[in-house]
Structures are given as C-alpha cells and as structure tokens.
Design a protein around this motif. Structure first.
Motif, PDB file in Angstrom:
ATOM      1  N   ASN A  87      -5.999  29.335  30.663  1.00 59.30           N
ATOM      2  CA  ASN A  87      -6.450  29.155  32.048  1.00 59.30           C
ATOM      3  C   ASN A  87      -6.832  27.715  32.371  1.00 59.30           C
ATOM      4  OD1 ASN A  87      -8.815  29.044  30.582  1.00 59.30           O
ATOM      5  ND2 ASN A  87      -9.762  30.839  31.514  1.00 59.30           N
ATOM      6  N   MET A  88      -6.241  26.770  31.643  1.00 63.81           N
ATOM      7  CA  MET A  88      -6.435  25.355  31.945  1.00 63.81           C
ATOM      8  C   MET A  88      -5.108  24.626  31.763  1.00 63.81           C
ATOM      9  SD  MET A  88     -10.169  24.493  30.235  1.00 63.81           S
ATOM     10  CE  MET A  88     -10.298  22.872  30.974  1.00 63.81           C
ATOM     11  N   LEU A  89      -4.739  23.830  32.766  1.00 68.99           N
ATOM     12  CA  LEU A  89      -3.467  23.113  32.748  1.00 68.99           C
ATOM     13  C   LEU A  89      -3.717  21.628  32.983  1.00 68.99           C
ATOM     14  CD1 LEU A  89      -0.233  23.335  32.991  1.00 68.99           C
ATOM     15  CD2 LEU A  89      -0.662  23.220  35.456  1.00 68.99           C
ATOM     16  N   PRO A  90      -3.144  20.745  32.155  1.00 68.26           N
ATOM     17  CA  PRO A  90      -3.257  19.308  32.460  1.00 68.26           C
ATOM     18  C   PRO A  90      -2.548  19.018  33.786  1.00 68.26           C
ATOM     19  CG  PRO A  90      -2.485  19.676  30.197  1.00 68.26           C
ATOM     20  CD  PRO A  90      -2.415  20.998  30.906  1.00 68.26           C
ATOM     21  N   SER A  91      -3.304  18.572  34.781  1.00 71.19           N
ATOM     22  CA  SER A  91      -2.702  18.322  36.097  1.00 71.19           C
ATOM     23  C   SER A  91      -1.696  17.189  36.044  1.00 71.19           C
ATOM     24  CB  SER A  91      -3.788  18.017  37.127  1.00 71.19           C
ATOM     25  OG  SER A  91      -4.488  16.829  36.781  1.00 71.19           O
ATOM     26  N   LYS A  92      -1.734  16.409  34.969  1.00 66.10           N
ATOM     27  CA  LYS A  92      -0.773  15.316  34.806  1.00 66.10           C
ATOM     28  C   LYS A  92       0.660  15.846  34.807  1.00 66.10           C
ATOM     29  CE  LYS A  92      -2.214  11.816  34.103  1.00 66.10           C
ATOM     30  NZ  LYS A  92      -2.633  10.774  35.064  1.00 66.10           N
ATOM     31  N   LEU A  93       0.853  17.117  34.444  1.00 63.98           N
ATOM     32  CA  LEU A  93       2.193  17.690  34.423  1.00 63.98           C
ATOM     33  C   LEU A  93       2.872  17.571  35.783  1.00 63.98           C
ATOM     34  CD1 LEU A  93       4.504  19.345  33.206  1.00 63.98           C
ATOM     35  CD2 LEU A  93       3.211  21.420  33.744  1.00 63.98           C
ATOM     36  N   ILE A  94       2.115  17.814  36.856  1.00 63.32           N
ATOM     37  CA  ILE A  94       2.714  17.765  38.186  1.00 63.32           C
ATOM     38  C   ILE A  94       3.021  16.317  38.573  1.00 63.32           C
ATOM     39  CG2 ILE A  94       2.532  18.602  40.547  1.00 63.32           C
ATOM     40  CD1 ILE A  94       2.453  20.760  38.398  1.00 63.32           C
ATOM     41  N   GLU A  95       2.212  15.383  38.105  1.00 64.05           N
ATOM     42  CA  GLU A  95       2.551  13.966  38.308  1.00 64.05           C
ATOM     43  C   GLU A  95       3.877  13.644  37.633  1.00 64.05           C
ATOM     44  OE1 GLU A  95      -0.305  10.931  37.487  1.00 64.05           O
ATOM     45  OE2 GLU A  95      -1.987  12.161  38.169  1.00 64.05           O
ATOM     46  N   TYR A  96       4.038  14.168  36.420  1.00 61.02           N
ATOM     47  CA  TYR A  96       5.293  13.952  35.703  1.00 61.02           C
ATOM     48  C   TYR A  96       6.475  14.515  36.491  1.00 61.02           C
ATOM     49  CZ  TYR A  96       2.800  12.829  31.302  1.00 61.02           C
ATOM     50  OH  TYR A  96       2.028  12.263  30.322  1.00 61.02           O
ATOM     51  N   SER A 105       1.576  26.190  31.635  1.00 64.31           N
ATOM     52  CA  SER A 105       2.564  25.208  32.082  1.00 64.31           C
ATOM     53  C   SER A 105       3.958  25.822  32.214  1.00 64.31           C
ATOM     54  CB  SER A 105       2.639  24.040  31.097  1.00 64.31           C
ATOM     55  OG  SER A 105       3.218  24.456  29.865  1.00 64.31           O
ATOM     56  N   ILE A 106       4.204  26.908  31.510  1.00 61.98           N
ATOM     57  CA  ILE A 106       5.569  27.444  31.434  1.00 61.98           C
ATOM     58  C   ILE A 106       6.112  27.855  32.806  1.00 61.98           C
ATOM     59  CG2 ILE A 106       6.977  29.315  30.478  1.00 61.98           C
ATOM     60  CD1 ILE A 106       5.337  29.057  27.898  1.00 61.98           C
ATOM     61  N   PRO A 107       5.358  28.574  33.666  1.00 65.89           N
ATOM     62  CA  PRO A 107       5.914  28.900  34.990  1.00 65.89           C
ATOM     63  C   PRO A 107       6.268  27.662  35.826  1.00 65.89           C
ATOM     64  CG  PRO A 107       3.979  30.251  34.526  1.00 65.89           C
ATOM     65  CD  PRO A 107       4.046  29.215  33.457  1.00 65.89           C
ATOM     66  N   TYR A 108       5.526  26.576  35.627  1.00 71.53           N
ATOM     67  CA  TYR A 108       5.833  25.334  36.345  1.00 71.53           C
ATOM     68  C   TYR A 108       7.080  24.664  35.759  1.00 71.53           C
ATOM     69  CZ  TYR A 108       1.292  25.299  38.777  1.00 71.53           C
ATOM     70  OH  TYR A 108       0.221  25.596  39.589  1.00 71.53           O
ATOM     71  N   ILE A 109       7.141  24.597  34.436  1.00 71.00           N
ATOM     72  CA  ILE A 109       8.178  23.805  33.785  1.00 71.00           C
ATOM     73  C   ILE A 109       9.522  24.529  33.760  1.00 71.00           C
ATOM     74  CG2 ILE A 109       8.108  24.450  31.324  1.00 71.00           C
ATOM     75  CD1 ILE A 109       7.714  20.883  32.718  1.00 71.00           C
ATOM     76  N   GLN A 110       9.498  25.865  33.820  1.00 68.55           N
ATOM     77  CA  GLN A 110      10.760  26.618  33.793  1.00 68.55           C
ATOM     78  C   GLN A 110      11.642  26.299  34.998  1.00 68.55           C
ATOM     79  OE1 GLN A 110       9.387  30.686  33.347  1.00 68.55           O
ATOM     80  NE2 GLN A 110       9.972  30.745  31.184  1.00 68.55           N
ATOM     81  N   LYS A 111      11.026  25.886  36.092  1.00 66.22           N
ATOM     82  CA  LYS A 111      11.787  25.578  37.301  1.00 66.22           C
ATOM     83  C   LYS A 111      12.341  24.155  37.295  1.00 66.22           C
ATOM     84  CE  LYS A 111       8.287  26.578  40.063  1.00 66.22           C
ATOM     85  NZ  LYS A 111       7.527  26.825  41.324  1.00 66.22           N
TER      86      LYS A 111
END
Length: 426
Positions: free
Chosen positions: A321-330, A348-354
């Motif tokens: 239940n914690m995600l590095p918000s830097k992922l969305i910057e990437y 992170s997987i639901p974000y990165i799968q797309k």
C-alpha cells in the motif's frame, strides 16, 4: 472557492506529497479559485518563495522540535553512528531525548497541537469554504479534525496510516481510533488508489467518504517535458538512473545492486538521493566506477538526470500500500523503465503494465517476503538476463507523449484536480 491547504512544509525540498498537492493547487488557481496555505517552517524547511507566489497567501509558524531533532539526525555522524552510540547520545541529551520520545511514541503531539491552535487562530481572522489537510505526516489531518472551525474539512491521504508497516500490535488500536476520528470529521477523504483499496478495517459508513485517485504526476504535452526524440546512446556506456530515498526495511537496494554485479561492465548505475549508506558503500567497493553516487540534488538536477538516462530504475517498496511516486515522473519522461518489485502484489504493477517500454523484475520464487540474501544464484542470473535483454531492445527509445497522455489520463494533474474540485463543490 476559498481553499485553505494545511501542509507539512512548503520548501524547495517539500517531498513528493506536498509537491503533488502544489500541482493540484496550481490548477485550482487557474480555474479561478483562491488557494491559501498554512504550514510550518524550521531551519531545514524555509518557505519556497516561487511556490508561495502561486498562492493567494501563506501563513507559517516556527517548529523548534524539528530543529532540535534535525540538527542531529540529519548529520552524517548520526547516520553512521551505531545503535549503542545513538542510545548514549540520547541518554546524555535530555531535551533531544524528550523530543524523540514525543515524535516516536506520541506522534509529535507538540507539533500536532500547535497546528490545531494555528488553524483555529486563522479561522477567527478569516473564512474559508474548505480546509484540506495533506498527509504525511498524519498528525496534520488529526489536527484539522480536532480544530473547532466552521467549514467543510477534507483530507488528501497519500500514505497508509493504520495499515502502515511501522504500525505494531501495540499501537494499532490507537492509530485506528485516530484514523476513524479523521474520517468522521471529514466531508471527503481523497486517497491514492493503492492506499484507499487497503482500508477494509474501516466501517462501510466511513468508507463511503473515501474518494480514490491515481498518482497525478503525468504532465500534459509541453508542460515540463522535452520531446526532442530518443536518447543518443553511447555504445561504450549505458546509464541507468535511480532517483529517490532508500530504506533498509521497505525499499532496500540490495536486490538491484546484486543484479548489477551480474551485468556487463558498460552498464553504469547512477544513484541520486540517499539512504542505506552502508549497503550502498559495500557495493561501491564491488562495482567501483560502475556505481556513481550523486547524493541529494535539486529537482532540476534530478529532472536532467532522468532526461539523460538510457534506462530509468524504479525501486519499489516491500509493502502493498505504498508506491514511490517517482514512478509516475519516470512515465512522464517516456524513457524505458526497469521496474524492480520486491513483492508479487506490488502496487506499481497496474501502473507499469500499461506502459509500452517497461519490464517487471522480481525473483521467481517471490512469496511477498523477500530476503535478498536467500535469492539463489540461478534466480539472480535469470533476472540479470531479463535486464540485459530489455536494455538491448529498448535503450535509446522513447514513448511519444500523446501516447502517455492517452494511457494515463487519470494520472494527469489537471484531471485529478478537477475531480477533487467537483467533489468539494457538490
């Protein structure tokens, strides 16, 4: 609307949560609303005048507790001090010890009470249509909940509280009572999706106040991103960049560093940020010039490092239940992303799968409780081969920004800001 934001700080190094809310506030101002801010300051968190200039007015108050603690705990000497050395220092410095006890066991009650007083004082002088407390730390939401003011109260919650990994069996009951208190006093609580989806400990009535949102860090085309085409690849060197804070308990870099010991010599790993100094120093001796430690840098330098990278590395947490918000910057950069997961149900997987150019790297025998020392040589070799194959396929390529905007429309800051405004105006 007249909106009062209650923030932890408004400095140039304000952290991801406040940075996200600042972008939301920018949209609210552009939509014609008046946005005000109440925040604290100390010698490590001066008010960023550029951020303050966007808002209609900023009120701040001094916090001596953080000055006393940060003077010690942010020093290199303290960071590298042994547990015994820290204990001796605490026992011989009673004021420091009292502040540490208040922060650790009473959740900074002095600062929380001061926030409550400052909120009530401000409402005696002015009126607002909405007050919005931004966590973390959670005591800001608790202070707003306890404040006797006549307005609609809202919370933007981007980190778990009761379900935080630091919560012990002894403290869980007290934390749950505080979180229930915050929900009861709020008209709505805006929660990041992976935080809000992990709140089944709350009643149906309180969950009805929850409004989930995605990490709003994707920028519209022309807003903070350069689309000059693919990165120019130097065949002699491939730069991997990691930006962020490391933590031994929840974001330990050892898996990533072990993988790099199996990669070709022209794969260079750049660290921007801090934390886990002993682990990083150990692998610096092994990797030598292949591990470049830049330390903490400005947001502009961080953005430039991401722009110049061949591959970006997202190092995830070991909790769901914690995600590095830097992922969305990437994602916003359009660069290839190496997504290192430490648990199978990594948020992170639901974000990165797309994302069109990303790979998830995790041990095959992952059981949601990785112990890096127990990962087999064969597993490490498999992960290293995955990284190398991904790098050879995608290095130097870039995802066009209109594609990103289409895929991640629910992560565009303006869209999230408009959704929140709609909820507040109902």
């Amino acid at each position: 609307m007249k909106i009062l934001l209650v923030l932890d700080n408004l400095s140039s190094s304000c952290g991801a949560n406040v940075g996200i809310v600042y972008e939301l506030a920018r949209t609210w101002v552009e939509r014609g609303h008046e946005v005000y801010c109440l925040t604290r300051k100390d010698r490590f968190h001066d008010i960023d005048q550029q951020k303050a200039g966007l808002l209609h007015m900023v009120w701040s108050f001094d916090v001596t507790e953080d000055d006393i603690l940060n003077n010690v705990t942010k020093s290199d000497k303290w960071i590298h001090l042994s547990a015994t050395g820290k204990a001796i220092f605490e026992l011989t410095h009673p004021v420091f010890l009292q502040k540490m006890i208040d922060k650790k066991f009473c959740e900074s009650s002095e600062i929380r009470n001061e926030y409550r007083k400052q909120i009530e004082k401000l409402f005696k002088e002015r009126s607002f249509d909405a007050a919005v407390a931004v966590t973390e730390p959670f005591y800001i939401a608790d202070a707003l909940a306890s404040a006797k003011v006549d307005t609609d109260k809202y919370v933007i919650m981007m980190d778990p509280y009761t379900n935080n990994p630091s919560t012990t069996d002894r403290t869980r009951k007290k934390k749950l009572a505080r979180e229930q208190h915050v929900f009861e006093s709020a008209r709505k609580v805006f929660t990041l999706d992976f935080v809000g989806n992990d709140m089944n400990y709350l009643s149906e009535e309180l969950l009805g106040k929850r409004v989930n949102f995605c990490v709003p860090k994707v920028k519209k085309c022309g807003a903070g991103r350069s689309d000059d085409g693919a990165t120019v690849v130097d065949s002699e060197k491939i730069d991997f960049v990691y930006v962020g804070q490391l933590y031994e308990d929840i974001r330990n870099p050892e898996l990533m560093l072990k993988i790099f010991t199996r990669l070709p010599d022209n794969y260079i790993l750049h660290f921007y940020g801090g934390g886990c100094e002993q682990i990083v120093d150990k692998y610096k001796e092994i990797l030598g010039d292949r591990l470049v430690i830049h330390g903490w840098v400005s947001s502009d330098e961080s953005a430039l490092a991401q722009q110049n990278a061949h591959i970006l590395i997202n190092m995830n947490n070991s909790i769901k239940n914690m995600l590095p918000s830097k992922l969305i910057e990437y994602i916003n950069t359009g660069k290839p992303i190496l997504n290192i997961c430490q648990i199978q149900d990594c948020p992170s997987i639901p974000y990165i799968q797309k994302y069109p150019m990303a790979v998830n790297i995790m041990p095959m025998d992952n059981d949601n409780n990785i112990v890096t020392a127990m990962i087999s040589d064969r597993d490490l070799e498999t992960m290293a081969m995955e990284v190398q194959a991904f790098t050879e396929n995608y290095q130097g390529k870039i995802v066009e920004h209109d594609v990103i905007e289409n895929i991640y429309s629910d992560c565009i800051s303006e869209n999230v800001a408009d959704m929140m405004l709609e909820e507040m105006q109902k």
